[in-house]
Design a protein around this motif. Sequence first.
Motif, mmCIF file in Angstrom:
data_model
loop_
_atom_site.group_PDB
_atom_site.id
_atom_site.type_symbol
_atom_site.label_atom_id
_atom_site.label_comp_id
_atom_site.label_asym_id
_atom_site.label_seq_id
_atom_site.Cartn_x
_atom_site.Cartn_y
_atom_site.Cartn_z
ATOM 1 N N VAL A 89 -26.591 16.409 66.974
ATOM 2 C CA VAL A 89 -26.046 15.532 65.932
ATOM 3 C C VAL A 89 -27.153 14.674 65.332
ATOM 4 O O VAL A 89 -28.210 14.476 65.923
ATOM 5 N N ASP A 90 -26.864 14.168 64.154
ATOM 6 C CA ASP A 90 -27.764 13.220 63.490
ATOM 7 C C ASP A 90 -27.860 11.958 64.356
ATOM 8 O O ASP A 90 -26.840 11.421 64.793
ATOM 9 N N PRO A 91 -29.092 11.471 64.625
ATOM 10 C CA PRO A 91 -29.243 10.273 65.463
ATOM 11 C C PRO A 91 -28.483 9.058 64.949
ATOM 12 O O PRO A 91 -28.206 8.131 65.702
ATOM 13 N N ALA A 92 -28.128 9.057 63.653
ATOM 14 C CA ALA A 92 -27.388 7.921 63.098
ATOM 15 C C ALA A 92 -25.895 7.980 63.423
ATOM 16 O O ALA A 92 -25.162 7.033 63.164
ATOM 17 N N THR A 93 -25.441 9.097 63.990
ATOM 18 C CA THR A 93 -24.019 9.255 64.299
ATOM 19 C C THR A 93 -23.624 8.333 65.451
ATOM 20 O O THR A 93 -24.263 8.363 66.504
ATOM 21 N N PRO A 94 -22.593 7.515 65.291
ATOM 22 C CA PRO A 94 -22.142 6.673 66.411
ATOM 23 C C PRO A 94 -21.763 7.527 67.616
ATOM 24 O O PRO A 94 -21.198 8.623 67.455
ATOM 25 N N LEU A 95 -22.059 7.036 68.806
ATOM 26 C CA LEU A 95 -21.794 7.790 70.032
ATOM 27 C C LEU A 95 -20.322 8.190 70.136
ATOM 28 O O LEU A 95 -20.007 9.328 70.484
ATOM 29 N N ALA A 96 -19.424 7.266 69.832
ATOM 30 C CA ALA A 96 -17.992 7.564 69.940
ATOM 31 C C ALA A 96 -17.590 8.703 69.004
ATOM 32 O O ALA A 96 -16.736 9.531 69.354
ATOM 33 N N LEU A 147 -27.007 18.980 73.195
ATOM 34 C CA LEU A 147 -26.374 17.865 72.508
ATOM 35 C C LEU A 147 -26.900 16.539 73.048
ATOM 36 O O LEU A 147 -27.240 15.626 72.292
ATOM 37 N N LEU A 148 -27.000 16.434 74.372
ATOM 38 C CA LEU A 148 -27.471 15.198 74.986
ATOM 39 C C LEU A 148 -28.923 14.909 74.607
ATOM 40 O O LEU A 148 -29.303 13.750 74.430
ATOM 41 N N THR A 149 -29.721 15.970 74.478
ATOM 42 C CA THR A 149 -31.117 15.784 74.101
ATOM 43 C C THR A 149 -31.229 15.111 72.738
ATOM 44 O O THR A 149 -32.150 14.322 72.490
ATOM 45 N N SER A 150 -30.273 15.389 71.860
ATOM 46 C CA SER A 150 -30.304 14.755 70.537
ATOM 47 C C SER A 150 -29.780 13.325 70.592
ATOM 48 O O SER A 150 -29.943 12.565 69.643
ATOM 49 N N LEU A 151 -29.150 12.941 71.721
ATOM 50 C CA LEU A 151 -28.595 11.604 71.861
ATOM 51 C C LEU A 151 -29.469 10.691 72.725
ATOM 52 O O LEU A 151 -29.599 9.500 72.449
ATOM 53 N N LEU A 152 -30.059 11.255 73.793
ATOM 54 C CA LEU A 152 -30.799 10.448 74.758
ATOM 55 C C LEU A 152 -32.224 10.178 74.281
ATOM 56 O O LEU A 152 -32.747 10.895 73.427
ATOM 57 N N PRO A 153 -32.870 9.152 74.836
ATOM 58 C CA PRO A 153 -34.267 8.884 74.488
ATOM 59 C C PRO A 153 -35.131 10.117 74.734
ATOM 60 O O PRO A 153 -34.880 10.877 75.688
ATOM 61 N N PRO A 154 -36.147 10.367 73.898
ATOM 62 C CA PRO A 154 -36.936 11.597 73.977
ATOM 63 C C PRO A 154 -37.695 11.786 75.287
ATOM 64 O O PRO A 154 -38.053 12.912 75.637
ATOM 65 N N LEU A 198 -16.124 9.151 78.768
ATOM 66 C CA LEU A 198 -17.408 9.768 78.429
ATOM 67 C C LEU A 198 -18.298 8.800 77.644
ATOM 68 O O LEU A 198 -19.506 8.711 77.897
ATOM 69 N N VAL A 199 -17.708 8.072 76.706
ATOM 70 C CA VAL A 199 -18.501 7.120 75.917
ATOM 71 C C VAL A 199 -19.050 6.018 76.812
ATOM 72 O O VAL A 199 -20.223 5.645 76.718
ATOM 73 N N ARG A 200 -18.212 5.497 77.720
ATOM 74 C CA ARG A 200 -18.668 4.423 78.606
ATOM 75 C C ARG A 200 -19.750 4.926 79.570
ATOM 76 O O ARG A 200 -20.641 4.151 79.951
#
Length: 215
Positions: A89-96, A147-154, A198-200
């Motif tokens: 996902v785009d890094p600007a996408t809210p986690l929720a 998916l997580l790789t695009s969300l978590l710190p590099p 999952l969000v928490r």
Amino acid sequence: MPGTPGKEQPRRRQARGERRIQQLLDAAASVFCATGYTAASTNAIAREAGVSPGTLYQFFPNKEAIAIEMGDRLVHEMRETYGEALAPVDPATPLADAVGAAVDRFMTFNTEHPVFFTLMHGPDVPGGITEAHDALHATLVGRIEDLLTSLLPPDTDRAHVRRTAHVCLGVYKAGLELALGHEGAEREAYVQETKDVLVRYLDPLVGDRLGQPAH
């Protein structure tokens, strides 16, 4: 065109055969969900389909063959589902939003095809389906990692990403089982609870990666 009528007849037979196969698979799905795979019988499936056992045996030699054919089709459809649901996902996408979109796609698939859960998680399923489940599980974990790789710190450790992916899948499966056991507003509530858990869980790991503070 000369020869066309001769070609059309086998096509019609093939189409009729495919419709009959789908009829039998739909009937088997109802029986498997009602009784479980082990207690199901070809006679019960034929009765549910409104055909004779002899008609069923023209297409499938036993219930294991029916289950494996059903599993193959469902796994193929599931692969298409998670291909869309678990894209980075785009890094600007809210986690929720990222979590909610993925959960919604999977929940929709599983609630529309409850037999998928019955076949993949039942106590006694055919070997062919077990192998398909293992392959699907491995691929699914890999896609969740992407998916997580695009969300978590590099700089997140790969082993940590994999553990996180396994936990996310485990939480989803637990939520799915609860959702499938309910209908209507109560099912929707369990789906939302699954998203919230999952969000928490992910929020402290993601931190400000998506512009959100870590708690």
